[in-house]
Design a protein around this motif. Structure first.
Motif, short mmCIF file in Angstrom:
data_model
loop_
_atom_site.label_atom_id
_atom_site.label_comp_id
_atom_site.label_asym_id
_atom_site.label_seq_id
_atom_site.Cartn_x
_atom_site.Cartn_y
_atom_site.Cartn_z
N LEU A 69 6.18 20.77 9.19
CA LEU A 69 6.57 19.39 9.49
C LEU A 69 8.07 19.18 9.53
CD1 LEU A 69 4.00 17.38 7.31
CD2 LEU A 69 3.90 17.84 9.76
N CYS A 77 1.33 10.38 13.72
CA CYS A 77 0.06 11.04 13.44
C CYS A 77 0.02 12.44 14.06
CB CYS A 77 -1.10 10.22 13.99
SG CYS A 77 -1.13 8.51 13.39
N LYS A 78 -0.46 13.41 13.27
CA LYS A 78 -0.61 14.78 13.72
C LYS A 78 -2.02 15.24 13.34
CE LYS A 78 3.73 14.46 14.62
NZ LYS A 78 4.15 14.20 16.02
N ASP A 105 -2.70 12.43 4.08
CA ASP A 105 -3.66 13.26 4.81
C ASP A 105 -4.93 12.45 5.06
OD1 ASP A 105 -4.88 13.21 2.37
OD2 ASP A 105 -5.04 15.37 2.14
N ILE A 154 -0.40 21.37 4.43
CA ILE A 154 1.02 21.04 4.36
C ILE A 154 1.66 21.83 3.23
CG2 ILE A 154 2.71 19.17 4.21
CD1 ILE A 154 0.68 19.01 6.56
N TRP A 165 3.73 10.80 3.05
CA TRP A 165 2.73 11.66 3.69
C TRP A 165 1.33 11.23 3.26
CZ3 TRP A 165 -0.19 15.71 0.99
CH2 TRP A 165 -1.06 16.38 1.84
N THR A 170 -1.47 13.28 8.60
CA THR A 170 -1.98 14.54 9.14
C THR A 170 -3.49 14.66 8.92
OG1 THR A 170 -1.54 15.73 7.07
CG2 THR A 170 0.21 15.71 8.71
N TYR A 215 -4.79 19.72 8.68
CA TYR A 215 -3.64 20.60 8.53
C TYR A 215 -3.38 20.86 7.05
CZ TYR A 215 -2.00 20.24 13.40
OH TYR A 215 -1.89 20.33 14.77
#
Length: 694
Positions: A136, A123-124, A192, A175, A190, A170, A173
């Motif tokens: 990334l 997780c970011k 979000d 991407i 991925w 994410t 952010y």
């Protein structure tokens, strides 16, 4: 997964079973940590930033706000928990797996499911104040590096080997496309924040059954061992030009294979068409099945995305060229059956015993193109229950995209531009439009801009792509965003110019943007952009021919800069007054005059037809004079009509003239009450008199 319990029984740290998940879930959902500690530890904890909530004889309850990363990490954990995963990490910060001989890898969220699935999520998250870019590449490389050792270590606990899902999640952010492409290539998923919230919301509707949507999307094409070589009796038939199969299936079987393409506000909508699941309707279906012993004789309609294996029955069974009886082998893969119609009937069996014992009639097609699936859904639902225009409008881009009919292609291009502005993270309008069927809004927030209004008033009316069509239906005059087609090239050019324009306003006029982020506000801004574009074109009709989006931006940047400068000076309350009142085309026309005025005041070379008169009218200079003129004109009209009637029919014209009875009665009453009056006809009578007897 027969050996799952080894995780728990062997005492591996920081992994909890279903009972442990239930205990942790309430705190994971909260935005604050809350724990009970001995009173002796209170002082040291307060120094660490914990706040006292309650004290007892020997203990104290304390809490601390989670940082954004911790909130987001817990959000991912909660998503898996609500879907019914069997094991999850107890303390994500302490859960580690061996990545090499002497190294361990800490995993943010780790989960195991009974469907032979293991999820490892990183997780970011950025602070919630804004959205920014992140590279990334290093994180993707790290996952690729530790994945072989981690999976090798985990495989010894499972028989057969599980399916692994490596998630990179994410929040806040942006991407880049290169990162997205690399993750796809490396089989890293991925997600979000909006996608995670979509599944959380779906789980609130369906409970653990939402897991099949999740697994179907992520494990598309992967096998389901329980359905290997699964055969059912079926009838093969031809309907129109399509082959279909009729069968009876357990709901549990179709739930594993099925996938619903929900048309929502989520930003991955290409090819989707279904309404969102309605919890109330789902509950009523569930009650009908469980408590009333009900069943549904009408068929669930699905489309399998591959050829189906059908074996005809014995020759003794009657058949024809269009109808054959036999055995159908179902696919054994996730996301292989797309639910075209009947999602509520199917999901109504969720959590019931009947899902394994009852059967549902199913009509299955094979390899229907997306546009035929969408058309079939629209045809079914517009005949049975009206589909909201917002949902239909969101389909137009895909139904008619790149159509050979230029008007249909333009129709689709307008829709796709609006969707792209809403879906693309680089867009200032990202996730601001109400798209599709929002009976249940994923993010639980009211959106001030609707797709239909935006298309009608901010795109179509401005004629960005085609100004006019010839009699044969082909474009004969093109707009500033046209770039050789009514598809991808023009879409890209328009998106980039509009992204620049709205972003300039959003960045330089932050307080005013908050006020203007509505249907009427954004549409009025679009009108102003059109005026800036046309101002340049009026001086040079060919100025936009063979231009790139950068050329267009360069041509209008002086006007956009001036507009932002002047708009930023306005008090937000004043800007709010510009867009008050009625809605629709007239409201946009009214609101844009205010913007034109302050542009003209800043640079008198900027002007529009009728602007000078509007400014005078707004000043109130001629208000009294206008009122006197109108009163005089009204009196002259009344005198002319009544004098003409008297000349033709005499003083008692209201009896003799062919005027409406209700007008005759009014005139008679007026004369009876005031015989000395000079006129007995009033202005409101004139229209009916003229239409009836003139």
């Amino acid at each position: 997964m027969s050996n799952q319990n080894r995780w728990y029984n062997e005492g591996i740290e920081n992994l909890v079973d279903e009972d442990g998940i239930k205990k942790l879930l309430p705190n994971k959902k909260k935005s604050k940590y809350s724990v009970s500690i001995p009173l002796s530890d209170l002082e040291s904890k307060q120094k660490e930033g914990w706040n006292l909530v309650k004290t007892r004889k020997t203990t104290a309850t304390i809490e601390k706000e989670k940082v954004e990363f911790e909130k987001f990490q817990d959000l991912v954990w909660v998503m898996l928990a609500e879907m019914g995963f069997s094991y999850l990490t107890k303390d994500s910060n302490k859960f580690k797996l061996p990545r090499g001989v002497e190294k361990d890898k800490q995993i943010d969220v780790f989960g195991i499911d009974k469907e032979d699935v293991v999820v490892l999520a990183e997780c970011k998250a950025a602070n919630s104040e804004g959205t920014k870019r992140i590279d990334l590449d290093s994180y993707i490389t790290d996952i690729c590096d530790y994945r072989p050792n981690v999976t090798q270590y985990l495989n010894k606990f499972f028989s057969p080997k599980p399916k692994y899902i490596f998630l990179l999640c994410t929040s806040n952010y942006i991407i880049g496309n290169s990162d997205k492409e690399r993750m796809k290539k490396e089989n890293i998923v991925w997600m979000d924040r909006s996608r995670i919230e979509y599944f959380l919301d779906l789980t609130s509707q369906l409970g653990p059954l939402a897991k099949y949507q999740f697994l179907g999307e992520i494990l598309e094409g992967k096998s389901i061992p329980a359905l290997k070589d699964y055969k059912v009796p079926a009838i093969k038939a031809k309907m129109g030009d399509q082959i279909c199969y009729s069968m009876m299936l357990n709901p549990s079987t179709l739930l594993k294979l099925g996938f619903v393409l929900h048309r929502t506000d989520d930003n991955s909508r290409r090819g989707t068409y279904q309404r969102y699941v309605k919890k109330q309707r789902l509950a009523s279906v569930n009650d009908y099945i469980v408590n009333q012993g009900g069943f549904f004789p009408n068929s669930i309609i699905v489309n399998f995305d591959r050829e189906l294996s059908f074996q005809p029955g014995p020759s003794s069974i009657p058949s024809s060229d269009k109808v054959k009886v036999g055995t159908l082998t179902l696919p054994d893969q996730y996301k292989s059956a797309f639910i075209i119609d009947g999602q509520h009937r199917l999901y109504g069996y969720a959590g019931t015993k009947q899902k394994d014992t009852e059967v549902l009639p199913v009509i299955a097609f094979s390899k229907l193109p997306p546009e035929k699936q969408t058309n079939m859904f629209v045809d079914i639902n517009t005949k049975a229950k009206a589909v909201k225009r917002n949902l239909i409008e969101s389909l137009n881009g895909e139904l008619y995209w790149n159509s050979k009919n230029p008007k249909y292609a333009l129709f689709a291009l307008n829709s796709m531009l609006a969707l792209e502005l809403n879906d693309n993270q680089d867009s200032p309008l990202f996730n601001m439009l109400e798209v599709g069927d929002n009976s249940t809004n994923i993010n639980k927030e009211k959106k001030e801009i609707t797709l239909t209004y935006f298309i009608d008033n901010a795109i179509k009316r401005e004629k960005f792509f085609v100004i006019d069509f010839s009699k044969n239906g082909n474009p004969c005059s093109f707009g500033p965003f046209y770039d050789g087609d009514l598809a991808n090239n023009s879409l890209s050019k328009a998106f980039n110019v509009l992204r620049y324009y709205y972003n300039e306003i959003k960045t330089k006029c932050r307080l005013q943007w908050e006020v203007l982020s509505t249907n009427l506000g954004v549409s009025t801004l679009s009108w102003m952009l059109c005026e800036f574009l046309l101002e340049k074109r009026n001086k040079n009709p060919d100025i936009y021919n063979n231009t790139t989006y950068k050329d267009v931006i360069r041509l209008i940047s002086d006007r956009v800069d001036l507009f932002c400068t002047e708009l930023s000076k306005k008090d937000p309350s004043e800007v709010q007054s510009y867009i008050k009142g009625k809605f629709g085309y007239g409201a946009v026309e009214k609101a844009r005059r205010h913007f034109e005025r302050f542009m003209h005041e800043a640079d008198n070379s900027f002007t529009q037809d009728g602007l000078d008169m509007w400014i005078v009218e707004q000043s109130g200079l001629y208000t009294e004079q206008t009122k006197k003129s109108i009163d005089k004109l009204s009196s002259e009209i009344v005198s002319f009509v009544e004098d003409t009637l008297i000349e033709a029919y005499g003083e008692n014209y209201y009896f003799d003239a062919k005027i409406p009875d209700k007008i005759s009665s009014k005139i008679f009453d007026r004369r009876r009450k005031n015989s000395q009056a000079t006129r007995y006809i009033e202005l409101e009578d004139i229209r009916d008199i003229i239409l009836t007897s003139w």
